[in-house]
Design an enzyme around this catalytic site. Structure first.
Site, short mmCIF file in Angstrom:
data_model
loop_
_atom_site.label_atom_id
_atom_site.label_comp_id
_atom_site.label_asym_id
_atom_site.label_seq_id
_atom_site.Cartn_x
_atom_site.Cartn_y
_atom_site.Cartn_z
N SER A 1 9.43 14.84 94.73
CA SER A 1 9.79 16.27 94.63
C SER A 1 10.57 16.66 95.87
CB SER A 1 8.49 17.10 94.56
OG SER A 1 8.72 18.45 94.86
N TYR B 1 0.02 20.35 96.75
CA TYR B 1 1.07 19.69 95.96
C TYR B 1 2.10 19.05 96.90
CZ TYR B 1 4.93 19.20 92.55
OH TYR B 1 5.95 18.72 91.76
#
Ligand code: NDP
Length: 256
Positions: free
Chosen positions: A147, A160
């Site tokens: 990500s 996250y």
């Protein structure tokens, strides 16, 4: 190998976790269009069956595997069962993931553990199970979905962010251990794509305005725009690429 053949996946079998929707389904379709047979894995069997039907409608050979990637032992059993059934995995895409947004000082510990098990430990579990067989064959491609938060933080998603930073670094570790044994392990770091995972952000006008201004390409990504990177990292074209995280983010992480 020269020319377009270096991007062919004919005769290869790909296993895509989180392949029932969103980015995973788009990647499975892209790998299938490049010639691979695909097996998509997730927890919801109905969603998997319908996703596999959509792949078969494109003449892609597709199978399903009902699997919770956070269950280490079950992952091993599922992968071994495929091998025993004569369905070895040549390409693994570790895409299954989840998001939970909560201020860090209030973040629930059980949710932290679930997030780490789903986003990070699963990459270890599935890769370890699959790599054991790949190593015996002397080749294999592992592609982890990281990500932009592998590099940069945003408020409300610290766990996250930690999980995706670790996925990018685990990718380097995989390359260190497994490149000498013939495997290619790399990661793709998507920018912001309109999927279920980002439903809350898509509904947030302020976030939308911020994202459009912050991204040099001035828009959200389209899931099909991740396919080129995935096919490249799955194909002979990337045989000397190891431990890299390729950002597909419209320029977001290249700019301040
Ligand atoms: P979605 O929420 O649309 O899809 C998530 C997929 O993962 C579903 O197929 C889901 O199926 C599966 N999944 C979730 N938990 C598990 C589990 N424990 N075991 C097996 N499968 C599971 O997400 P996206 O397509 O947006 O995201 C895919 C990946 O890309 C994730 O790793 C995400 O972090 C990453 N990413 C996404 C970005 C974006 O902008 N969308 C940006 C950067 C990275 P089921 O619930 O049935 O198990």
């Amino acid at each position: 190998m020269i020319g377009i053949d270096m991007f062919s996946l004919a005769g290869r079998r790909a296993f895509v976790t989180g392949g029932s929707r969103g980015i995973g389904l788009a990647l499975a379709a892209g790998l299938g269009r490049a010639g691979a047979e695909v097996i998509i894995a997730a927890r919801d069997e109905t969603a998997l069956a319908s996703a596999a039907d959509s792949l078969r409608a494109e003449q892609i050979k597709a199978g399903i595997c009902v699997l919770d990637v956070s269950q280490h032992d079950r992952v091993r059993m599922a992968v071994d069962a495929l091998e025993t059934a004569g369905q070895p995995i040549d390409i693994l895409v570790n895409n299954a993931g989840m998001q939970h947004r909560q201020p860090l000082h209030e973040f629930d510990i059980d949710m932290f553990d679930q997030l780490m098990a789903t986003n990070l430990r699963s990459v270890f579990s599935v890769s370890q199970a699959v790599a054991g067989h790949m190593i015996k064959r002397g080749h294999g491609k592992i592609i982890n979905i990281a990500s932009v938060t592998s590099l940069l933080a945003r408020p409300g998603v610290a766990p996250y962010t930690a999980s995706k930073g670790a996925v990018s670094n685990l990718t380097k570790g995989m390359a260190a251990d497994w490149a000498p044994l013939g495997l290619n392990c790399n990661a793709i770091a998507p920018g912001y794509f309109q999927t279920e995972l980002n439903a809350a952000l898509m509904a947030d006008t302020d976030f939308n305005d911020w994202l459009i201004n912050r991204t040099p390409a001035r828009r959200w990504g389209r899931v099909d725009e991740l396919v080129g990177a995935c096919v490249f990292l799955a194909a002979p074209a990337s045989d000397f690429v190891n431990g890299q995280t390729l950002f597909v983010d419209g320029g977001l992480t290249a700019t301040v």
